[in-house]
Design a protein around this motif. Sequence first.
Motif, PDB file in Angstrom:
ATOM      1  N   GLY A 174     -10.391  88.384 -79.211  1.00 49.83           N
ATOM      2  CA  GLY A 174      -9.673  87.770 -78.095  1.00 49.83           C
ATOM      3  C   GLY A 174     -10.341  86.529 -77.548  1.00 49.83           C
ATOM      4  N   TRP A 175     -11.661  86.427 -77.702  1.00 47.72           N
ATOM      5  CA  TRP A 175     -12.343  85.233 -77.199  1.00 47.72           C
ATOM      6  C   TRP A 175     -11.987  83.987 -78.007  1.00 47.72           C
ATOM      7  CZ3 TRP A 175     -13.693  85.626 -72.524  1.00 47.72           C
ATOM      8  CH2 TRP A 175     -14.210  86.814 -72.009  1.00 47.72           C
ATOM      9  N   GLY A 176     -11.304  84.171 -79.132  1.00 50.92           N
ATOM     10  CA  GLY A 176     -10.825  83.004 -79.870  1.00 50.92           C
ATOM     11  C   GLY A 176      -9.832  82.179 -79.079  1.00 50.92           C
ATOM     12  N   VAL A 177      -9.228  82.772 -78.057  1.00 56.14           N
ATOM     13  CA  VAL A 177      -8.300  82.022 -77.190  1.00 56.14           C
ATOM     14  C   VAL A 177      -9.012  80.827 -76.553  1.00 56.14           C
ATOM     15  CG1 VAL A 177      -6.930  82.169 -75.071  1.00 56.14           C
ATOM     16  CG2 VAL A 177      -6.850  84.016 -76.751  1.00 56.14           C
ATOM     17  N   LEU A 178     -10.295  80.997 -76.220  1.00 58.32           N
ATOM     18  CA  LEU A 178     -11.047  79.882 -75.642  1.00 58.32           C
ATOM     19  C   LEU A 178     -11.122  78.703 -76.610  1.00 58.32           C
ATOM     20  CD1 LEU A 178     -14.098  81.700 -73.968  1.00 58.32           C
ATOM     21  CD2 LEU A 178     -12.061  80.770 -72.854  1.00 58.32           C
ATOM     22  N   ALA A 179     -11.309  79.004 -77.896  1.00 58.05           N
ATOM     23  CA  ALA A 179     -11.390  77.931 -78.891  1.00 58.05           C
ATOM     24  C   ALA A 179     -10.042  77.233 -79.042  1.00 58.05           C
ATOM     25  CB  ALA A 179     -11.862  78.499 -80.228  1.00 58.05           C
ATOM     26  N   LEU A 180      -8.955  78.003 -79.012  1.00 56.17           N
ATOM     27  CA  LEU A 180      -7.632  77.383 -79.119  1.00 56.17           C
ATOM     28  C   LEU A 180      -7.339  76.487 -77.914  1.00 56.17           C
ATOM     29  CD1 LEU A 180      -5.392  80.283 -80.495  1.00 56.17           C
ATOM     30  CD2 LEU A 180      -6.306  78.304 -81.726  1.00 56.17           C
ATOM     31  N   ALA A 181      -7.720  76.939 -76.718  1.00 58.88           N
ATOM     32  CA  ALA A 181      -7.500  76.129 -75.512  1.00 58.88           C
ATOM     33  C   ALA A 181      -8.294  74.832 -75.593  1.00 58.88           C
ATOM     34  CB  ALA A 181      -7.889  76.926 -74.268  1.00 58.88           C
ATOM     35  N   ALA A 182      -9.536  74.937 -76.039  1.00 59.71           N
ATOM     36  CA  ALA A 182     -10.373  73.737 -76.160  1.00 59.71           C
ATOM     37  C   ALA A 182      -9.822  72.796 -77.225  1.00 59.71           C
ATOM     38  CB  ALA A 182     -11.814  74.138 -76.493  1.00 59.71           C
ATOM     39  N   LEU A 183      -9.365  73.364 -78.340  1.00 64.87           N
ATOM     40  CA  LEU A 183      -8.821  72.536 -79.418  1.00 64.87           C
ATOM     41  C   LEU A 183      -7.578  71.788 -78.954  1.00 64.87           C
ATOM     42  CD1 LEU A 183      -9.231  71.806 -82.415  1.00 64.87           C
ATOM     43  CD2 LEU A 183      -7.755  73.740 -82.987  1.00 64.87           C
ATOM     44  N   GLY A 184      -6.708  72.474 -78.196  1.00 66.49           N
ATOM     45  CA  GLY A 184      -5.506  71.828 -77.699  1.00 66.49           C
ATOM     46  C   GLY A 184      -5.797  70.682 -76.745  1.00 66.49           C
ATOM     47  N   THR A 185      -6.916  70.758 -76.030  1.00 68.68           N
ATOM     48  CA  THR A 185      -7.305  69.677 -75.116  1.00 68.68           C
ATOM     49  C   THR A 185      -8.079  68.589 -75.843  1.00 68.68           C
ATOM     50  OG1 THR A 185      -7.473  71.328 -73.360  1.00 68.68           O
ATOM     51  CG2 THR A 185      -8.428  69.167 -72.920  1.00 68.68           C
ATOM     52  N   TRP A 186      -8.895  69.011 -76.817  1.00 67.74           N
ATOM     53  CA  TRP A 186      -9.749  68.033 -77.488  1.00 67.74           C
ATOM     54  C   TRP A 186      -8.970  67.113 -78.423  1.00 67.74           C
ATOM     55  CZ3 TRP A 186     -13.992  65.640 -76.781  1.00 67.74           C
ATOM     56  CH2 TRP A 186     -14.518  64.864 -77.804  1.00 67.74           C
ATOM     57  N   VAL A 187      -7.928  67.615 -79.079  1.00 68.66           N
ATOM     58  CA  VAL A 187      -7.213  66.806 -80.068  1.00 68.66           C
ATOM     59  C   VAL A 187      -6.708  65.491 -79.477  1.00 68.66           C
ATOM     60  CG1 VAL A 187      -5.121  66.702 -81.491  1.00 68.66           C
ATOM     61  CG2 VAL A 187      -6.634  68.683 -81.637  1.00 68.66           C
ATOM     62  N   PRO A 188      -5.989  65.491 -78.326  1.00 70.81           N
ATOM     63  CA  PRO A 188      -5.558  64.191 -77.786  1.00 70.81           C
ATOM     64  C   PRO A 188      -6.715  63.329 -77.294  1.00 70.81           C
ATOM     65  CG  PRO A 188      -4.951  65.977 -76.291  1.00 70.81           C
ATOM     66  CD  PRO A 188      -5.405  66.613 -77.559  1.00 70.81           C
ATOM     67  N   ALA A 189      -7.727  63.960 -76.679  1.00 73.27           N
ATOM     68  CA  ALA A 189      -8.874  63.182 -76.203  1.00 73.27           C
ATOM     69  C   ALA A 189      -9.630  62.576 -77.380  1.00 73.27           C
ATOM     70  CB  ALA A 189      -9.796  64.073 -75.373  1.00 73.27           C
ATOM     71  N   GLY A 190      -9.865  63.378 -78.418  1.00 71.96           N
ATOM     72  CA  GLY A 190     -10.583  62.878 -79.592  1.00 71.96           C
ATOM     73  C   GLY A 190      -9.804  61.829 -80.348  1.00 71.96           C
ATOM     74  N   ARG A 191      -8.465  61.985 -80.398  1.00 71.53           N
ATOM     75  CA  ARG A 191      -7.649  60.992 -81.102  1.00 71.53           C
ATOM     76  C   ARG A 191      -7.756  59.631 -80.415  1.00 71.53           C
ATOM     77  NH1 ARG A 191      -2.769  63.382 -80.833  1.00 71.53           N
ATOM     78  NH2 ARG A 191      -3.120  64.516 -82.773  1.00 71.53           N
ATOM     79  N   HIS A 192      -7.748  59.642 -79.079  1.00 71.01           N
ATOM     80  CA  HIS A 192      -7.885  58.383 -78.346  1.00 71.01           C
ATOM     81  C   HIS A 192      -9.242  57.746 -78.614  1.00 71.01           C
ATOM     82  CE1 HIS A 192      -8.047  55.429 -75.157  1.00 71.01           C
ATOM     83  NE2 HIS A 192      -9.130  56.022 -74.677  1.00 71.01           N
ATOM     84  N   LEU A 193     -10.311  58.554 -78.588  1.00 73.34           N
ATOM     85  CA  LEU A 193     -11.650  58.026 -78.840  1.00 73.34           C
ATOM     86  C   LEU A 193     -11.763  57.453 -80.241  1.00 73.34           C
ATOM     87  CD1 LEU A 193     -14.040  60.657 -77.226  1.00 73.34           C
ATOM     88  CD2 LEU A 193     -13.619  58.322 -76.462  1.00 73.34           C
ATOM     89  N   ALA A 194     -11.238  58.186 -81.223  1.00 73.22           N
ATOM     90  CA  ALA A 194     -11.327  57.727 -82.601  1.00 73.22           C
ATOM     91  C   ALA A 194     -10.563  56.426 -82.798  1.00 73.22           C
ATOM     92  CB  ALA A 194     -10.780  58.799 -83.538  1.00 73.22           C
ATOM     93  N   ALA A 195      -9.365  56.309 -82.193  1.00 71.85           N
ATOM     94  CA  ALA A 195      -8.579  55.087 -82.314  1.00 71.85           C
ATOM     95  C   ALA A 195      -9.303  53.914 -81.666  1.00 71.85           C
ATOM     96  CB  ALA A 195      -7.209  55.288 -81.673  1.00 71.85           C
ATOM     97  N   ARG A 196      -9.920  54.177 -80.510  1.00 64.82           N
ATOM     98  CA  ARG A 196     -10.653  53.110 -79.830  1.00 64.82           C
ATOM     99  C   ARG A 196     -11.845  52.664 -80.659  1.00 64.82           C
ATOM    100  NH1 ARG A 196     -13.060  54.524 -74.078  1.00 64.82           N
ATOM    101  NH2 ARG A 196     -14.557  55.625 -75.390  1.00 64.82           N
TER     102      ARG A 196
END
Length: 411
Positions: A174-196
């Motif tokens: 069940g603690w895998g939910v934390l990883a999914l929540a983080a992944l859902g937030t990190w993908v847009p933030a990381g995509r912006h950083l990578a594009a920049r």
Amino acid sequence: MTSYPSPARDDGARTGLLLAALLLVALNLRAPITSLPPVVDDVAAGLGLTPTGVGLLTSVPVLCFALCTPLASVLVARTGPEVALGASLAGIFAGTVLRSAGSVPAALAGTAVVGIAITLGNVAVPVIIARDFRRRAAAVTGAYSATMNLGSTFTTMLTVPLAAAFGWQWALAGWGVLALAALGTWVPAGRHLAARGRAPDAAGRRPRPPSARAELDALDPPARSAVRRLVVLLSVAFAGQASGYFAVTAWLPEILHDRLGMTAAGAGGAAAPFQLCAVLGSFIVPAGLARGLSSRTVAMLLSAMWLSLPLGLLLAPDLWLLWVGLAGAAQGGNFTAIFTLVAQRSPGVAVARRASAVVQTAGYACAALAPTVMGAVHESTGGWTAPLLVVTGVLAVMAAAMAVASARPRD
């Protein structure tokens, strides 16, 4: 008239998103490890594990930290920290689920996947901090360290009741939910950083980041030597920090039980402040620096607090709660101090990445052996005086290395 957000406000919002995503990542970088010990007896019974197998399950992640950090550093350099953190979160989720599949091979494989994935995150996060939060490195590193400890606290406290309600497999998975929540937030933030970071220049070329060698070669010889000296000192300091942390985490309940006559349950609860106080301790560094204290003053304060635990248990064990609380705050703060120095005093992002990898490899290699060594000394001497003196010596070496490493650099 339609109003539009100013560029400064937009940058502030993006920075806030990045920081929130980074802290959600941090929540996952210790939680999968600390969720196992509270239910390890249930896991052993369910899988038919021997004590040796149980020990392997709990030690594999730290061994991964030591053995896989160099490879993680190469992957971060090749793919960029944004992609590396996404892969880290995906690996944490996959390993957490696999570990709970219900067989010994799956438990071992899942634990190894978790360890490797966390290793990747351990290397990538300091690179993000050094690159995107350099001016606020102390505060962001403190928040990062505090959030890791917060994740450890949550899983330590809640896994047992979850296992009682749903069984140990669902409780751990069940603690895998934390990883999914983080992944859902990190993908847009990381995509912006990578594009920049990949934005083309005026000629349409996408710049390649300099290597660590190129960044070092750009320095004059004295500055180059100072960077290498700093890495060696911080490696020694983190070896002492990590060894002390894992040795105390493994044996503190037993020490309190034997020296103070506590029940096993009482000793386990009495050791909890060592983890809880680390959350507050992580902010000692940014708070001290903000009030004008030097890095060396903060480092020496933390070292004294850390040393109070083994010395206090030897000289005044009745004050155990004070020593446990001080050392708990110190271990959270000292982690912050070490990686703040990496971020602030590296001449570039590539050097910060390599320095972080070297420091972590040395530190976790020693930490993987620390609980075993402390247990062997206890078994050979039949008491806790010699093991506590060993911890004192290790922390004294750490304090000496931090005293030199945190000195103000010469202009």
